[in-house]
Design an enzyme around this catalytic site. Structure first.
Site, PDB file in Angstrom:
ATOM      1  N   ASP A 196       0.763  -2.491  12.725  1.00 35.79           N
ATOM      2  CA  ASP A 196       0.740  -1.900  11.386  1.00 35.79           C
ATOM      3  C   ASP A 196      -0.602  -1.202  11.170  1.00 35.79           C
ATOM      4  O   ASP A 196      -1.143  -1.184  10.061  1.00 35.79           O
ATOM      5  CB  ASP A 196       0.993  -2.956  10.304  1.00 35.79           C
ATOM      6  CG  ASP A 196       1.339  -2.358   8.938  1.00 35.79           C
ATOM      7  OD1 ASP A 196       1.694  -1.162   8.877  1.00 35.79           O
ATOM      8  OD2 ASP A 196       1.231  -3.080   7.927  1.00 35.79           O
ATOM      9  N   ASN A 245       4.961 -10.702   4.898  1.00 32.74           N
ATOM     10  CA  ASN A 245       4.197  -9.774   4.074  1.00 32.74           C
ATOM     11  C   ASN A 245       5.126  -8.849   3.307  1.00 32.74           C
ATOM     12  O   ASN A 245       6.121  -8.361   3.847  1.00 32.74           O
ATOM     13  CB  ASN A 245       3.244  -8.953   4.951  1.00 32.74           C
ATOM     14  CG  ASN A 245       2.121  -9.806   5.510  1.00 32.74           C
ATOM     15  OD1 ASN A 245       1.130 -10.064   4.839  1.00 32.74           O
ATOM     16  ND2 ASN A 245       2.299 -10.266   6.744  1.00 32.74           N
ATOM     17  N   HIS A 288      -3.328 -11.041   8.029  1.00 25.71           N
ATOM     18  CA  HIS A 288      -1.983 -10.943   7.459  1.00 25.71           C
ATOM     19  C   HIS A 288      -1.220 -12.263   7.496  1.00 25.71           C
ATOM     20  O   HIS A 288      -0.314 -12.474   6.678  1.00 25.71           O
ATOM     21  CB  HIS A 288      -1.169  -9.875   8.194  1.00 25.71           C
ATOM     22  CG  HIS A 288      -1.488  -8.472   7.773  1.00 25.71           C
ATOM     23  ND1 HIS A 288      -2.588  -7.800   8.227  1.00 25.71           N
ATOM     24  CD2 HIS A 288      -0.841  -7.627   6.925  1.00 25.71           C
ATOM     25  CE1 HIS A 288      -2.616  -6.588   7.696  1.00 25.71           C
ATOM     26  NE2 HIS A 288      -1.574  -6.464   6.904  1.00 25.71           N
ATOM     27  N   ALA A 295      -3.861  -2.915   3.144  1.00 25.66           N
ATOM     28  CA  ALA A 295      -3.312  -1.583   3.435  1.00 25.66           C
ATOM     29  C   ALA A 295      -3.224  -1.385   4.944  1.00 25.66           C
ATOM     30  O   ALA A 295      -4.056  -0.713   5.547  1.00 25.66           O
ATOM     31  CB  ALA A 295      -4.170  -0.499   2.784  1.00 25.66           C
ATOM     32  N   GLY A 296      -2.231  -2.000   5.558  1.00 28.53           N
ATOM     33  CA  GLY A 296      -2.129  -1.932   7.001  1.00 28.53           C
ATOM     34  C   GLY A 296      -3.229  -2.761   7.643  1.00 28.53           C
ATOM     35  O   GLY A 296      -3.805  -3.654   7.022  1.00 28.53           O
ATOM     36  N   ALA A 315       0.823  -1.209   0.000  1.00 29.82           N
ATOM     37  CA  ALA A 315       0.000   0.000   0.000  1.00 29.82           C
ATOM     38  C   ALA A 315       0.859   1.262   0.000  1.00 29.82           C
ATOM     39  O   ALA A 315       0.673   2.170   0.812  1.00 29.82           O
ATOM     40  CB  ALA A 315      -0.935  -0.017   1.200  1.00 29.82           C
ATOM     41  N   HIS A 316       1.829   1.301  -0.913  1.00 31.76           N
ATOM     42  CA  HIS A 316       2.683   2.483  -1.077  1.00 31.76           C
ATOM     43  C   HIS A 316       2.573   2.965  -2.520  1.00 31.76           C
ATOM     44  O   HIS A 316       2.453   2.150  -3.447  1.00 31.76           O
ATOM     45  CB  HIS A 316       4.141   2.157  -0.741  1.00 31.76           C
ATOM     46  CG  HIS A 316       4.377   1.869   0.707  1.00 31.76           C
ATOM     47  ND1 HIS A 316       4.979   2.767   1.560  1.00 31.76           N
ATOM     48  CD2 HIS A 316       4.079   0.782   1.463  1.00 31.76           C
ATOM     49  CE1 HIS A 316       5.045   2.237   2.773  1.00 31.76           C
ATOM     50  NE2 HIS A 316       4.505   1.031   2.737  1.00 31.76           N
ATOM     51  N   HIS A 343       7.191  -6.587   9.148  1.00 31.63           N
ATOM     52  CA  HIS A 343       6.059  -7.519   9.003  1.00 31.63           C
ATOM     53  C   HIS A 343       6.438  -8.754   8.179  1.00 31.63           C
ATOM     54  O   HIS A 343       6.047  -8.912   7.033  1.00 31.63           O
ATOM     55  CB  HIS A 343       4.790  -6.857   8.487  1.00 31.63           C
ATOM     56  CG  HIS A 343       4.920  -5.869   7.366  1.00 31.63           C
ATOM     57  ND1 HIS A 343       5.550  -6.168   6.170  1.00 31.63           N
ATOM     58  CD2 HIS A 343       4.467  -4.597   7.249  1.00 31.63           C
ATOM     59  CE1 HIS A 343       5.474  -5.121   5.367  1.00 31.63           C
ATOM     60  NE2 HIS A 343       4.831  -4.159   6.004  1.00 31.63           N
ATOM     61  N   HIS A 348       9.330  -4.768   2.456  1.00 32.41           N
ATOM     62  CA  HIS A 348       8.878  -4.384   1.111  1.00 32.41           C
ATOM     63  C   HIS A 348      10.024  -4.622   0.133  1.00 32.41           C
ATOM     64  O   HIS A 348      10.439  -3.746  -0.613  1.00 32.41           O
ATOM     65  CB  HIS A 348       8.405  -2.934   1.096  1.00 32.41           C
ATOM     66  CG  HIS A 348       7.109  -2.732   1.817  1.00 32.41           C
ATOM     67  ND1 HIS A 348       5.885  -2.945   1.220  1.00 32.41           N
ATOM     68  CD2 HIS A 348       6.845  -2.365   3.097  1.00 32.41           C
ATOM     69  CE1 HIS A 348       4.916  -2.710   2.108  1.00 32.41           C
ATOM     70  NE2 HIS A 348       5.480  -2.360   3.253  1.00 32.41           N
TER      71      HIS A 348
END
Length: 381
Positions: free
Chosen positions: A268, A213, A245, A303-304, A134-135, A210, A189
């Protein structure tokens, strides 16, 4: 000076184990070793007494954002998570324009200096477009050490952690820069291989953002970052225990290999935590929250979360079957130690801040104390 309080009768989780019919003495803002004869007494029989929770990865709550909100928004999110037992929280930013991130870091730094938050975590913009989650992909960039240094300078010594895709150009040099400045370098990420992740750990990276993920899955021929992060004793792994998650088997795998001393439960969380379903913004991206699950409106990526640490705690004990002492380590002692704050928080010991949580026999939260004052009063007598 507030009167001395003696909390009696609870099952108290200490660093040495659980004490039945335990006693914790609170004098002012600290835990004390002895109490005067006229001290106030609260009977917590039938309850658990555990240290206040420490969240090192949190983007907001209560309808307010750490990632892009005003100072009042930040305080609203802090208040929301305190009501759920998180007495110490690091404010996490998300990918944005570099100048905006620097300005926002300055505001967060002031709140950290006041003691409202425990510092700043930069999650992005130095992450992989292959695992962006979600970036905003348009704002991602390689981890140029000069730009990393710009954010650290803007944080005025209050940067605690930065998440990087360390395989990108400049990644390892940025890890070394962070370590030199006393900032945690976190791998996340990322599209890194096993070998690239090992190199990042050797350069000083010490957290898995996380785990599982936003990174390649574990493979038997190409084990990827997960295996490298789990196997290395120098790495603490973040886990989001919300039932969305992570599959319970993944959680068990992480605990089996890393153990509670290397697991940090995180939320998160984004704005909807403790607030409700609806439409929200996470940085520049719109998020739809339905049935407590947050996903990007465009693309549907998670998204979180809307998690709070009291829910993560209860799930870990009642669904995942983890020992209470291990869960306490994951929500309190381990993240406190990671932040270098374990001399003040993370366990119930004389001299430390009187940050504690009262849970009933079913592990639902009924009381929260922060620095000697009830945030949520259990009102049990």
């Amino acid at each position: 000076m507030a009167p001395t309080k003696v909390l009696t009768g609870a099952r108290v989780v200490l660093p040495t184990g659980t004490v039945d019919d335990g006693r914790v003495i609170v004098e002012g803002t600290r835990i004390a070793a002895t109490a005067p004869g006229d001290a106030e007494t609260a009977d917590l029989s039938g309850h658990w007494l555990v240290p206040g929770f420490v969240d090192i990865h949190n983007h907001g709550g209560g309808g307010a954002s750490f990632a892009g909100g005003t100072a009042e928004d930040v305080l609203q999110a802090v208040r929301t998570h305190r009501l759920h037992g998180t007495t110490t929280v690091v404010a996490s930013a998300v990918t944005g324009d570099l100048d905006f991130l620097a300005r926002h870091a300055g505001m967060l730094a002031e709140l950290a200096q006041q003691g409202d938050i425990a510092g700043i975590h930069f999650e992005g913009p130095f992450i992989s477009p292959c695992r962006k989650g979600a970036h905003d992909e348009n704002l991602l960039r390689n981890p140029d050490p000069a730009e990393v240094r710009k954010l650290l300078d803007a944080a005025h010594g209050q940067a605690r952690m930065m998440t990087l895709a360390t395989e990108l150009p400049g990644g390892l040099d940025s890890v070394r820069l962070l370590v030199e400045h006393g900032v945690i370098a976190a791998v996340g990420h990322t599209d890194a291989t096993y070998e690239q992740t090992v190199a990042a750990i050797d350069a000083g990276a010490s957290v898995a953002t996380h785990l599982f993920n936003a990174m390649p899955p574990l493979g038997h021929r190409a084990p990827g970052p997960i295996a490298a992060l789990l196997e290395d004793e120098r790495v603490t792994v973040e886990l989001i225990n919300d039932g969305t998650h992570l599959h319970p088997a993944a959680l068990q795998l992480a605990f089996h290999h890393a153990g509670p001393q290397r697991v940090a439960f995180i939320t998160d969380a984004m704005d909807a935590a403790g607030f409700g379903d609806g439409r929200y913004m996470l940085g520049p991206l719109e998020v739809e929250v339905a049935d407590g699950v947050a996903r990007l409106v465009e693309g549907g990526s998670i998204a979180g979360s809307t998690l709070t640490l009291d829910r993560a705690f209860k799930r870990a004990v009642t669904v995942d079957g983890l020992p209470v002492e291990d869960v306490v380590a994951a929500v309190s002692a381990t993240p406190a130690r990671l932040l270098g704050l374990d001399d003040r928080i993370g366990s119930l010991e004389p001299g430390k801040d009187a940050d504690l949580v009262v849970l009933d026999a079913g592990f639902d939260l009924v009381g929260v104390m922060r620095r000697g004052e009830w945030v949520v009063d259990p009102q049990l007598g």
